[in-house]
Every structure is written in structure tokens, then in C-alpha cells.
Design a protein around this motif. Structure first.
Motif, mmCIF file in Angstrom:
data_model
loop_
_atom_site.group_PDB
_atom_site.id
_atom_site.type_symbol
_atom_site.label_atom_id
_atom_site.label_comp_id
_atom_site.label_asym_id
_atom_site.label_seq_id
_atom_site.Cartn_x
_atom_site.Cartn_y
_atom_site.Cartn_z
ATOM 1 N N PHE A 8 0.861 -1.181 0.000
ATOM 2 C CA PHE A 8 0.000 0.000 0.000
ATOM 3 C C PHE A 8 0.894 1.227 0.000
ATOM 4 O O PHE A 8 1.723 1.412 0.900
ATOM 5 C CB PHE A 8 -0.930 -0.013 1.218
ATOM 6 C CG PHE A 8 -1.935 -1.129 1.187
ATOM 7 C CD1 PHE A 8 -3.185 -0.937 0.619
ATOM 8 C CD2 PHE A 8 -1.621 -2.385 1.689
ATOM 9 C CE1 PHE A 8 -4.114 -1.949 0.575
ATOM 10 C CE2 PHE A 8 -2.540 -3.415 1.647
ATOM 11 C CZ PHE A 8 -3.790 -3.203 1.092
ATOM 12 N N CYS A 10 1.417 5.453 -0.391
ATOM 13 C CA CYS A 10 0.784 6.769 -0.203
ATOM 14 C C CYS A 10 0.959 7.585 -1.478
ATOM 15 O O CYS A 10 2.078 7.740 -1.980
ATOM 16 C CB CYS A 10 1.401 7.491 0.994
ATOM 17 S SG CYS A 10 0.766 9.176 1.235
ATOM 18 N N LYS A 19 0.105 -3.121 5.036
ATOM 19 C CA LYS A 19 -1.348 -3.260 5.091
ATOM 20 C C LYS A 19 -1.990 -1.883 5.055
ATOM 21 O O LYS A 19 -1.347 -0.866 5.318
ATOM 22 C CB LYS A 19 -1.774 -4.012 6.350
ATOM 23 C CG LYS A 19 -1.382 -3.327 7.651
ATOM 24 C CD LYS A 19 -1.831 -4.153 8.847
ATOM 25 C CE LYS A 19 -1.459 -3.468 10.169
ATOM 26 N NZ LYS A 19 -1.910 -4.255 11.330
ATOM 27 N N TRP A 20 -3.285 -1.888 4.731
ATOM 28 C CA TRP A 20 -3.983 -0.616 4.577
ATOM 29 C C TRP A 20 -4.256 0.007 5.937
ATOM 30 O O TRP A 20 -4.515 -0.684 6.933
ATOM 31 C CB TRP A 20 -5.304 -0.826 3.843
ATOM 32 C CG TRP A 20 -6.000 0.475 3.525
ATOM 33 C CD1 TRP A 20 -5.827 1.242 2.425
ATOM 34 C CD2 TRP A 20 -6.961 1.159 4.345
ATOM 35 N NE1 TRP A 20 -6.599 2.374 2.482
ATOM 36 C CE2 TRP A 20 -7.312 2.352 3.656
ATOM 37 C CE3 TRP A 20 -7.544 0.890 5.575
ATOM 38 C CZ2 TRP A 20 -8.234 3.250 4.165
ATOM 39 C CZ3 TRP A 20 -8.453 1.800 6.084
ATOM 40 C CH2 TRP A 20 -8.798 2.958 5.383
ATOM 41 N N GLN A 21 -4.202 1.335 5.982
ATOM 42 C CA GLN A 21 -4.566 2.097 7.173
ATOM 43 C C GLN A 21 -5.114 3.445 6.727
ATOM 44 O O GLN A 21 -4.831 3.926 5.630
ATOM 45 C CB GLN A 21 -3.366 2.270 8.100
ATOM 46 C CG GLN A 21 -2.154 2.918 7.454
ATOM 47 C CD GLN A 21 -0.900 2.780 8.303
ATOM 48 O OE1 GLN A 21 -0.684 1.745 8.920
ATOM 49 N NE2 GLN A 21 -0.091 3.828 8.323
ATOM 50 N N ASN A 31 -6.579 8.878 3.994
ATOM 51 C CA ASN A 31 -7.167 8.208 2.824
ATOM 52 C C ASN A 31 -6.323 8.410 1.562
ATOM 53 O O ASN A 31 -6.836 8.713 0.485
ATOM 54 C CB ASN A 31 -8.593 8.714 2.583
ATOM 55 C CG ASN A 31 -9.504 8.446 3.768
ATOM 56 O OD1 ASN A 31 -9.405 7.404 4.415
ATOM 57 N ND2 ASN A 31 -10.389 9.388 4.069
ATOM 58 N N LEU A 33 -3.702 6.005 0.872
ATOM 59 C CA LEU A 33 -3.031 4.741 0.583
ATOM 60 C C LEU A 33 -3.797 3.989 -0.488
ATOM 61 O O LEU A 33 -5.025 3.833 -0.404
ATOM 62 C CB LEU A 33 -2.920 3.881 1.840
ATOM 63 C CG LEU A 33 -2.114 4.460 3.013
ATOM 64 C CD1 LEU A 33 -1.908 3.420 4.085
ATOM 65 C CD2 LEU A 33 -0.783 5.003 2.536
ATOM 66 N N SER A 34 -3.085 3.511 -1.501
ATOM 67 C CA SER A 34 -3.688 2.708 -2.560
ATOM 68 C C SER A 34 -2.855 1.446 -2.741
ATOM 69 O O SER A 34 -1.629 1.460 -2.611
ATOM 70 C CB SER A 34 -3.755 3.497 -3.874
ATOM 71 O OG SER A 34 -2.460 3.889 -4.273
ATOM 72 N N GLU A 35 -3.536 0.356 -3.081
ATOM 73 C CA GLU A 35 -2.866 -0.941 -3.185
ATOM 74 C C GLU A 35 -2.181 -1.079 -4.541
ATOM 75 O O GLU A 35 -2.745 -0.741 -5.589
ATOM 76 C CB GLU A 35 -3.881 -2.070 -3.017
ATOM 77 C CG GLU A 35 -3.259 -3.460 -3.022
ATOM 78 C CD GLU A 35 -4.277 -4.551 -2.799
ATOM 79 O OE1 GLU A 35 -3.867 -5.710 -2.651
ATOM 80 O OE2 GLU A 35 -5.481 -4.230 -2.774
#
Length: 460
Positions: A8, A10, A19-21, A31, A33-35
Motif C-alpha cells: 500500500f 501513499c 497493510k492498509w490504514q 485516505n 493509501l492505494s494498493e
């Protein structure tokens, strides 16, 4: 099959997380963070200089020995002109071999037009490869024909695969490589779609690595978001050498090219172009177009001298005050910081004795210029006073100076050059900070030096 690994990333700072947070702990943004999917390293690619995935040689040919900075030979990387004087000014004097330049702007601003004109003219004396990922070759040829550009010698390639582009560039060895645009490029090893965080970052890194290794000038076209900032990961702006922004809407005749980052020249340098039938034409005297004033004197109109990069520019500021029917009067500033306008109105009330709390205040910088420095403070306040009292100011008056919270008029950089520029355009009177008052005024110019806001109001 083994499960593809993912991370993930930024979109603001480029930090990676397992992992996403909700919040990025590096830049504290929410908001963002992208995979992205992580591709496995290809065998034998870890040490290949100039290869697509190799990390070695990112900053050019590696030096295995420590050298003294004074012994570095600068003659190996001489600049050469882009054929546009205004473009060269923003770049700091011309194109530097091995540099990566990112050109952004709103849709319709003229990014592709500017680079196509530059590429066609450079192709008459240098090797240029123009890669288009958004248009077909016939569309680019139609635009070049409409703009009446010399098309002989310009090598074209319609491709979005970075591996293919680098293979062709390795064979052609161009002096200038144009990529239109970086958001359409993709690497086969990255599973995400073109335009994603991973694709933009890795594609730009591979192209920049090739430019550094081969001393090729890399010109990238970048998209912008709705707030005007460059789209893509923030790390994209860190890896390139110069970031330029072409501003100006489709309904505006003039375009301004501003340098936001430049490792080879001054930041915030401004170049002005006019959009004509045959493409962009550079404006060598921007003050002349920004001073196209009406013949009649009007309240609230005043000329100020702002400093853009390495030159002064004369622009007109207009103020309009009207009785407000609202309990909270409006403060609208186009081309200036609205928060600074509110602060200046408070200074005008406290130290100038003029109350504007029941007035709607509208401020506009003519020509679509964005003033980023504080030298416009005094001109803004005098234009507000002129509109408030419905009293026109003399057309031959020019003003600049920073206003402090205690009502003092502070000097600004390059005051002498600003006064000389105003005298060249026929202005005969100037109100300036006392710290910028010249020992000898230019012929025909009366310079009024002031220390306080009250003195400036009396000088009117």
C-alpha cells in the motif's frame, strides 16, 4: 501459483506499508493509501546499468572513486536551446543533457502543442524521438500540419510500453526524448493499470534512469488533478530535475509557464506565451500585454511591479468595493491570497483609519497572473482606497511595497530594477518603500519614498 505480493503506497509522499490504514504515518494525510502489486525481480536485472528494472546507475554513470567537487568537468554537459526563448528562461538557460523535465497543465493548456513545436524545431539540428501514448501518429501529423511546423527529421513512435520505448531509444540514441504522457506508460512486470501509483513511479524511474545514463534530455507530459497539482505519486516530483506548470484556460489567449522546481535554474521563473492560430508564440515583453488598460481613468485601478524569477513585470490590479447586504461581507481575490487580503484590510482600518467592514471587497489581477510575493501589498491597499473613495488614481503612477502589521512599509528585493522597468514603460511617478528609494531617480521619474501607510495615503 504463488499469490502475488502487494503493498500500500501513499499517493502524497510515496511511503509504502504492508497493510492498509486510514492515515499515512509519514505525511499525516488521510485516505491516501492505494494498493499496488509488487512484481518479482527479473533474473540478472539487479545490476544492469540503464536496464529497465536495474537500480544501479540511476543518477548516471557511477563513479567508483571519490573526487573533489572543484575537479568536476562542467564542459561535458553544455546546455542547448529549446528554440523558445521563454522556455529557455524558465529552464534556467536551456536544456541540460541527462535532465528529466516534467511539464504539467490543465487539459487544453497547450502542453502537447508546446512540446511538438519544440521537437519539430529541434529535429532540424538534433536527433529527437517523440513518443505519443494518447494520440495516433496521424493525429499528431494533422496537428503539425495545422501549425505549419517543419516535420522533416522528427522521429515518431506510438507506444505505451516502456520496455519497447527504451529498446527503440537505445537503437536511435536521440538527443531529446519526449513522452506524451507519463500517465499512459506501463511496465509489463507491474500488474496495475497505466496511470496508477506503481506504474507512474516505476515508468518514470526507468525513463529517468535511461536519460541519466545516455545523456538524453527527457521531456515528460504530466496530468494535473482538479486542484491544479500534478497527478500521480509525490515521489514523481522528487525524481525529476525540473517541474514546470503551463497555466491558462481554454478561453484565455495567453499561457504562463512557471517553474515549480528546477535543479538548474531559478524557481518561480515565468515565461509567457500567446496561443495563436499557428500554435504558441513567445511574448518577449509580458508587461506590454498586462498593461492594456482602458483610456479612461477608473477608480480602483493601479499598476504594480512584481518580480517573477529573474525579471520585473508590470501588472494591473483592480479593486471594487460595494455596500454589502450580508452580515458577513465577502472577500474575493483572484490572483492573490484571500487570507492576505483580509489581513491588509485590517491594517488599513487600524493604521489608515478607513473602515471596510460593511463592504464587499473584490480584487482582480488583470491577465490571469498569480502574484505570489508580498510586494503587491501597498498597491492592493491603494487600489482599495481608490475604489472606496471613488477617486481615480493617475495613470502614470506605479506602486510596490510590503505592508507590515504595524503599518510600516517594508522594502522588497530588486527595488532599483523595478523602478527602471516602470520608467521604460512611461511611468513618471512611483510610491515605493524608503529602503528601495534610489540615490538618483531615472530621468522623468518622480520617486516618493514612504515609511508608513499613512504617508502613502497622503502621497496620493
Amino acid at each position: 501459483m504463488a499469490k502475488a505480493k502487494s503493498a500500500f503506497v501513499c499517493t502524497e509522499c510515496g511511503a509504502e506499508f504492508s497493510k492498509w490504514q486510514g492515515q499515512c504515518t509519514s505525511c499525516q494525510e488521510w485516505n491516501t493509501l492505494s494498493e499496488v502489486r509488487l512484481a518479482p525481480a527479473r533474473p540478472g536485472a539487479s545490476g544492469a546499468i540503464g536496464s529497465v528494472t536495474g537500480r544501479s546507475g540511476y543518477a548516471g554513470t557511477l563513479s567508483r572513486e571519490v573526487v573533489d567537487l572543484a575537479n568536476v568537468d562542467l564542459s561535458e554537459v553544455p546546455r542547448f536551446s529549446s528554440t523558445f526563448g521563454e522556455f529557455d528562461r524558465v529552464l534556467g538557460g536551456g536544456l541540460v543533457p541527462g535532465s528529466a523535465v516534467l511539464l504539467g497543465g490543465n487539459p487544453g493548456a497547450g502542453k502537447s502543442t508546446l512540446l511538438l513545436q519544440t521537437a519539430c524545431k529541434l529535429a532540424q539540428s538534433r536527433r529527437v524521438l517523440y513518443v505519443t501514448g494518447e494520440e495516433s501518429l496521424s493525429q499528431v501529423a494533422m496537428r503539425a500540419h495545422r501549425l505549419q511546423l517543419p516535420v522533416q527529421g522528427l522521429k515518431m513512435l506510438a507506444e505505451t510500453s516502456v520496455e519497447t520505448i527504451l529498446a527503440v531509444a537505445e537503437r536511435e540514441r536521440p538527443d531529446v526524448l519526449v513522452i506524451d504522457s507519463i500517465q499512459t506508460m506501463h511496465l509489463e512486470d507491474i500488474a496495475s493499470a497505466p496511470g496508477g501509483v506503481a506504474q507512474v513511479r516505476e515508468s518514470a524511474a526507468a525513463l529517468t534512469r535511461f536519460a541519466k545514463h545516455s545523456n538524453t534530455v527527457l521531456l515528460l507530459v504530466g496530468h494535473v488533478t482538479k486542484d491544479g497539482s500534478l497527478a500521480g505519486p509525490k515521489v514523481l516530483e522528487h525524481m525529476i530535475d525540473a517541474s514546470l506548470l503551463l497555466e491558462g484556460g481554454a478561453d484565455s489567449r495567453f499561457r504562463t509557464l512557471r517553474g515549480q522546481k528546477n535543479r538548474f535554474g531559478a524557481v518561480n521563473e515565468l515565461g509567457v506565451f500567446a496561443m495563436l492560430e499557428h500554435g504558441l508564440k513567445e511574448v518577449k515583453n509580458p508587461s506590454a500585454i498586462f498593461l492594456s488598460r482602458t483610456q479612461e481613468e477608473a477608480p480602483g485601478s493601479l499598476v504594480m511591479v512584481v518580480w517573477e524569477g529573474t525579471r520585473p513585470i508590470l501588472v494591473e490590479v483592480q479593486a471594487l468595493l460595494d455596500d454589502s447586504p450580508l452580515g458577513n461581507p465577502r472577500r474575493v481575490a483572484v490572483g492573490l491570497d484571500p487570507n492576505r487580503l483580509s489581513m491588509l484590510l485590517a491594517v488599513l482600518h487600524r493604521h489608515g483609519g478607513l473602515f471596510t467592514g460593511d463592504q464587499d471587497v473584490f480584487l482582480n489581477v488583470v491577465g490571469g497572473v498569480k502574484v505570489l510575493e508580498t510586494s503587491a501589498d501597498l498597491a492592493v491597499l491603494l487600489a482599495v482606497v481608490s475604489s472606496l473613495q471613488n477617486r481615480p488614481l493617475p495613470r502614470e503612477l506605479v506602486v510596490f511595497g510590503e505592508v507590515g502589521l504595524s503599518g510600516e512599509i517594508r522594502p522588497v528585493p530588486s527595488g532599483q530594477e523595478r523602478i527602471v522597468e516602470a520608467a521604460k514603460h512611461g511611468f513618471t511617478r512611483a510610491i515605493v518603500p524608503r529602503g528601495n528609494a534610489p540615490k538618483q531617480s531615472p530621468p522623468g521619474m518622480e520617486v516618493v519614498a514612504v515609511d508608513k501607510l499613512a504617508e502613502a495615503l497622503e502621497a496620493l
